[in-house]
Design a protein around this motif. Structure first.
Motif, mmCIF file in Angstrom:
data_model
loop_
_atom_site.group_PDB
_atom_site.id
_atom_site.type_symbol
_atom_site.label_atom_id
_atom_site.label_comp_id
_atom_site.label_asym_id
_atom_site.label_seq_id
_atom_site.Cartn_x
_atom_site.Cartn_y
_atom_site.Cartn_z
ATOM 1 N N ASP A 45 -32.558 -26.642 -3.889
ATOM 2 C CA ASP A 45 -34.024 -26.500 -3.948
ATOM 3 C C ASP A 45 -34.479 -25.055 -4.135
ATOM 4 O O ASP A 45 -35.397 -24.587 -3.458
ATOM 5 C CB ASP A 45 -34.665 -27.082 -2.686
ATOM 6 N N GLY A 46 -33.843 -24.334 -5.024
ATOM 7 C CA GLY A 46 -34.258 -22.970 -5.323
ATOM 8 C C GLY A 46 -33.935 -21.950 -4.236
ATOM 9 O O GLY A 46 -34.535 -20.879 -4.195
ATOM 10 N N THR A 47 -32.994 -22.276 -3.353
ATOM 11 C CA THR A 47 -32.612 -21.354 -2.288
ATOM 12 C C THR A 47 -31.092 -21.304 -2.167
ATOM 13 O O THR A 47 -30.437 -22.334 -2.104
ATOM 14 C CB THR A 47 -33.205 -21.808 -0.934
ATOM 15 N N TYR A 48 -30.560 -20.096 -2.139
ATOM 16 C CA TYR A 48 -29.138 -19.872 -1.921
ATOM 17 C C TYR A 48 -28.970 -19.520 -0.444
ATOM 18 O O TYR A 48 -29.607 -18.593 0.066
ATOM 19 C CB TYR A 48 -28.654 -18.725 -2.807
ATOM 20 N N ALA A 105 -31.158 -14.860 -8.714
ATOM 21 C CA ALA A 105 -31.417 -14.718 -7.281
ATOM 22 C C ALA A 105 -32.231 -13.458 -7.015
ATOM 23 O O ALA A 105 -32.001 -12.421 -7.625
ATOM 24 C CB ALA A 105 -30.103 -14.665 -6.507
ATOM 25 N N GLN A 106 -33.182 -13.569 -6.103
ATOM 26 C CA GLN A 106 -34.052 -12.448 -5.771
ATOM 27 C C GLN A 106 -33.553 -11.800 -4.475
ATOM 28 O O GLN A 106 -34.089 -12.029 -3.395
ATOM 29 C CB GLN A 106 -35.496 -12.926 -5.639
ATOM 30 N N GLY A 107 -32.518 -10.993 -4.615
ATOM 31 C CA GLY A 107 -31.880 -10.356 -3.465
ATOM 32 C C GLY A 107 -32.808 -9.508 -2.638
ATOM 33 O O GLY A 107 -32.644 -9.391 -1.417
ATOM 34 N N VAL A 123 -31.564 -16.580 0.337
ATOM 35 C CA VAL A 123 -32.000 -15.815 -0.835
ATOM 36 C C VAL A 123 -32.732 -16.765 -1.781
ATOM 37 O O VAL A 123 -32.172 -17.783 -2.201
ATOM 38 C CB VAL A 123 -30.798 -15.182 -1.572
ATOM 39 N N PRO A 124 -34.006 -16.454 -2.134
ATOM 40 C CA PRO A 124 -34.720 -17.305 -3.089
ATOM 41 C C PRO A 124 -34.095 -17.204 -4.483
ATOM 42 O O PRO A 124 -33.726 -16.126 -4.936
ATOM 43 C CB PRO A 124 -36.142 -16.752 -3.108
ATOM 44 N N VAL A 125 -33.981 -18.362 -5.142
ATOM 45 C CA VAL A 125 -33.483 -18.425 -6.518
ATOM 46 C C VAL A 125 -34.451 -19.312 -7.294
ATOM 47 O O VAL A 125 -34.306 -20.536 -7.301
ATOM 48 C CB VAL A 125 -32.053 -19.013 -6.592
#
Length: 140
Positions: A45-48, A105-107, A123-125
């Motif tokens: 769901d867009g989250t790592y 990914a938005q580190g 981490v949001p992806v």
């Protein structure tokens, strides 16, 4: 043989063999005194999400998490003392793990939380659009 396990010449003892599961194959540790961190990771769901097993640490002062060029690096130091009636035992060491983040990914927006000996890094992806785009042609 009566209850004894015989070891064949040239074969490692079972504890050594199964120790590879915990520590990796012999010779893979490049830095002496550096231990491996056991993790689990998943992308949904867009989250790592990375969960690291780090019991016995103070996350406020013993953990460092960095993101550089798409690589998440986790370092921790443990210094723990257990005192019982007639003995004292120390457990200490430096632990490290580096993971390549998924594409996009938005580190810089990563968050971390520590509970019950487990560090969770999120981490949001954002999902990328893969649809077809029509490009208009300009003429002159």
């Amino acid at each position: 043989m009566s209850g004894m396990i015989e070891r064949l010449p040239g074969w490692p003892a079972l504890p050594d063999l199964f120790g590879w599961v915990e520590t990796g194959f012999p010779g893979t540790h490049a830095v002496a005194g550096l231990h491996h961190i056991r993790i689990e990771e998943h992308l949904t769901d867009g989250t790592y999400v990375v969960r690291a097993e780090l019991p016995g640490i103070d996350p406020a002062k013993d953990v460092e998490i960095t993101v550089t060029e798409g690589v998440l690096t986790l370092r921790a130091e443990r210094s723990e003392e257990t005192t019982e009636k007639h003995r004292t035992e120390f457990r200490y060491g430096t632990f490290a793990r580096a993971l390549r983040l998924p594409a996009g990914a938005q580190g810089e927006e990563a968050t971390a939380a520590y509970k019950d000996g487990v560090l969770t890094i999120t981490v949001p992806v954002p999902e990328t659009k893969t649809g077809t785009r029509t490009i208009p042609v300009q003429h002159g």
